[in-house]
Write a protein that holds these residues in place. Structure first.
Motif, PDB file in Angstrom:
ATOM      1  N   LEU A   7      61.313  67.002 -12.482  1.00 16.23           N
ATOM      2  CA  LEU A   7      61.201  68.410 -12.854  1.00 16.23           C
ATOM      3  C   LEU A   7      60.266  68.663 -14.044  1.00 16.23           C
ATOM      4  O   LEU A   7      59.501  69.630 -14.025  1.00 16.23           O
ATOM      5  CB  LEU A   7      62.582  69.001 -13.160  1.00 16.23           C
ATOM      6  N   LEU A  76      62.610  75.895 -11.137  1.00 14.26           N
ATOM      7  CA  LEU A  76      63.066  74.549 -11.492  1.00 14.26           C
ATOM      8  C   LEU A  76      64.579  74.531 -11.650  1.00 14.26           C
ATOM      9  O   LEU A  76      65.160  75.355 -12.354  1.00 14.26           O
ATOM     10  CB  LEU A  76      62.414  74.082 -12.799  1.00 14.26           C
ATOM     11  N   THR A  78      66.777  73.316 -13.462  1.00 10.14           N
ATOM     12  CA  THR A  78      67.135  72.714 -14.750  1.00 10.14           C
ATOM     13  C   THR A  78      68.640  72.561 -14.927  1.00 10.14           C
ATOM     14  O   THR A  78      69.106  71.507 -15.380  1.00 10.14           O
ATOM     15  CB  THR A  78      66.528  73.530 -15.905  1.00 10.14           C
TER      16      THR A  78
END
Length: 406
Positions: A7, A76, A78
Motif C-alpha cells: 500500500l 487505499l 489503510t
C-alpha cells in the motif's frame, strides 16, 4: 499481508488522509497519520530496524474510524493494513489485563449480564457520594449518567406483520436500555413485529480491532445462526458499529469458512441501521406530536464512513413536527467525538482534545439537544458536555421519537 504491505507504494502523498484523520488533526505528528502508519508498515516489511514498542504504540493510536479510506483518492485500505498488523502484534504480545477482562465479559453472556447488573447497582447508588473524581478514559465517572435498567427479551407476536430481529448490542442492551426500549416501541408503533433474543452475544468489534480476531469467531457464528433460526424481514441495529461488524467485518473473520460466508451472504440484505429503516416510513410523521425544540445532529464515524448513512438520520429528524434543526456539520462528513471503543481509555488526552472540538461545534449551534445514532458517541459527548458545565442533552434519535409518539 503482502498485498497490504504494498500500500505505501501506491500512496500519492496527497494529504487527503491528513485532513480527515481526527488523531492527526489533534497532534499534527506525521508518524501517527495514516500515511505515516503506512510508512512504518513498509519499514517493517523491509526488515528495517523498527522498535516493536514504537510500532505497537503507533498502530494502537488509531480510532479505526475509516475516514482515511473514505477520503483516499486511491482507495487505499489503510485501516485493513493497520488491523492486520495489530493481529500480528497481538499474536506476539497478547492483551493487557484490562482487555483480558473485557474479553472474558464480552464472550460470556452470564458474565456480561452480571457485570452490567453490579455496575448499575454500585454506580447508581454510590456515584453521587464519591468525594473525589475517578478517571474513566477521557471522562471521569461522575460525567457518566446513571445506568438505565437493561432491555429484556421480547418474543414475536406472529401477528402477520413484518418481522424484525433487533440486535441491541452491549451498550444499548445493558447501559442505555432506554434507547433499546424506545427502538422496540417505535418499531411496534409502525407495525413491525419485533424480537429481542436473550441469546444475543457481543458482536466482538472491540476485540477484533484490538487484533484478537480468533476471540470473536464463536460469537460471530452464534449470532449468525441465531438470526437464521426463523425468517425475518429486517435485522435492525441501533448501534452502527454492531451493524458494521455484520455487514463488513464478519466477512474477514469467515474468509476461510465457506459455510458461514454463505450464511452471512444470505442475511446481508436484511441488515439495516434503524434510521435507514425509519427514513423509508412515510407514515412516521403522522404518529408524532409536535415539539418546539432546537436540535442538532452528530454524525458517528461508522454511520458516514462505513454505512454511508448521512441523509437518513436527517430525514427522520425532519419528520418530528415543530423541531428547529441546526446543521452542525454542513459538509456532512464524520467529525469524530474521540471515543473509538478502547481508544478513549488508552489515549484519554488525545480523545479529550478531539472531543473538545466537537463540543465547540455543538456550542456554536446553540442547540438545546444533540441527537445522534451511536451509543458510544452519546456517552462520550454527554460526558464531555457535563465536564464542560453544559446542560445540553444528548439523545439517540429513537429516544426522541419515542417521547413524541402519540
Amino acid at each position: 499481508m503482502n498485498g497490504l504491505f504494498d500500500l505505501p507504494d501506491r500512496c500519492l502523498r496527497c494529504g487527503f488522509c491528513l485532513n480527515s484523520c481526527p488523531v492527526y488533526k489533534d497532534l499534527r505528528e506525521e508518524i501517527i497519520s495514516p500515511r505515516g502508519k503506512l510508512r512504518q508498515i513498509k519499514a517493517l516489511s523491509n526488515n528495517e530496524v523498527v522498535s516493536d514498542k514504537l510500532i505497537l504504540k503507533v498502530m494502537n493510536n488509531c480510532l479505526m474510524c475509516g475516514a482515511c479510506l473514505k477520503n483516499c483518492p486511491s482507495s487505499l485500505e489503510t485501516p485493513a493494513a493497520i488491523q492486520k498488523l495489530r493481529e500480528q502484534l497481538f499474536e506476539k504480545y497478547g492483551h493487557d489485563l484490562l482487555k483480558r477482562g473485557m474479553k472474558f465479559i464480552m464472550n460470556n453472556n452470564r458474565a456480561r449480564k452480571l457485570s452490567a447488573f453490579w455496575a448499575r447497582v454500585v454506580y447508581n447508588n454510590f456515584i453521587d457520594s464519591l468525594p473525589f473524581s475517578v478517571p474513566a478514559g477521557a471522562l471521569s465517572l461522575k460525567d457518566i449518567p446513571k445506568l438505565a435498567r437493561p432491555l429484556y427479551p421480547v418474543k414475536l407476536k406472529n401477528n402477520g406483520s413484518k418481522k424484525v430481529f433487533y440486535f441491541a448490542g452491549c451498550v444499548d442492551k445493558y447501559i442505555y436500555g432506554d434507547t433499546a426500549r424506545s427502538a422496540v416501541r417505535v418499531l411496534n408503533k409502525l407495525g413491525y413485529d419485533v424480537m429481542v433474543s436473550k441469546d444475543e452475544r457481543c458482536c466482538g468489534i472491540p476485540m477484533l480491532i484490538s487484533g484478537d480476531t480468533k476471540a470473536i469467531i464463536k460469537n460471530a457464528k452464534h449470532n449468525v445462526d441465531l438470526m437464521r433460526r426463523q425468517y425475518f424481514d429486517y435485522i435492525v441495529f441501533t448501534c452502527p458499529t454492531c451493524a458494521v461488524a455484520f455487514k463488513e467485518k464478519y466477512y474477514g473473520i469467515f474468509s476461510e469458512d465457506e459455510v458461514y460466508t454463505k450464511k452471512l451472504e444470505a442475511l446481508e440484505s436484511k441488515f439495516i441501521e434503524i434510521t435507514q429503516l425509519l427514513a423509508k416510513e412515510k407514515g412516521l410523521r403522522s404518529l408524532l406530536n409536535e415539539l418546539p425544540l432546537k436540535v442538532t445532529y452528530h454524525d458517528p464515524c461508522h454511520m458516514v464512513n462505513s454505512l454511508n448513512a448521512v441523509k437518513e438520520p436527517r430525514i427522520v429528524i425532519s419528520m418530528i413536527p415543530g423541531l428547529q434543526y441546526i446543521e452542525m456539520n454542513p459538509e456532512k462528513t464524520a467529525n469524530c467525538c474521540g471515543s473509538g471503543g478502547f481508544y478513549h481509555i488508552y489515549f484519554p488526552d488525545i480523545s479529550s482534545g478531539i472531543g473538545k472540538g466537537k463540543i465547540e461545534m455543538i456550542r456554536e449551534t446553540r442547540a438545546e439537544t444533540v441527537l445522534t445514532s451511536c451509543p458510544a458517541c452519546k456517552m462520550q459527548i454527554n460526558g464531555l458536555l457535563r465536564k464542560a458545565g453544559s446542560s445540553v442533552r444528548v439523545m439517540h434519535i429513537v429516544e426522541l421519537l419515542n417521547q413524541r409518539m402519540k
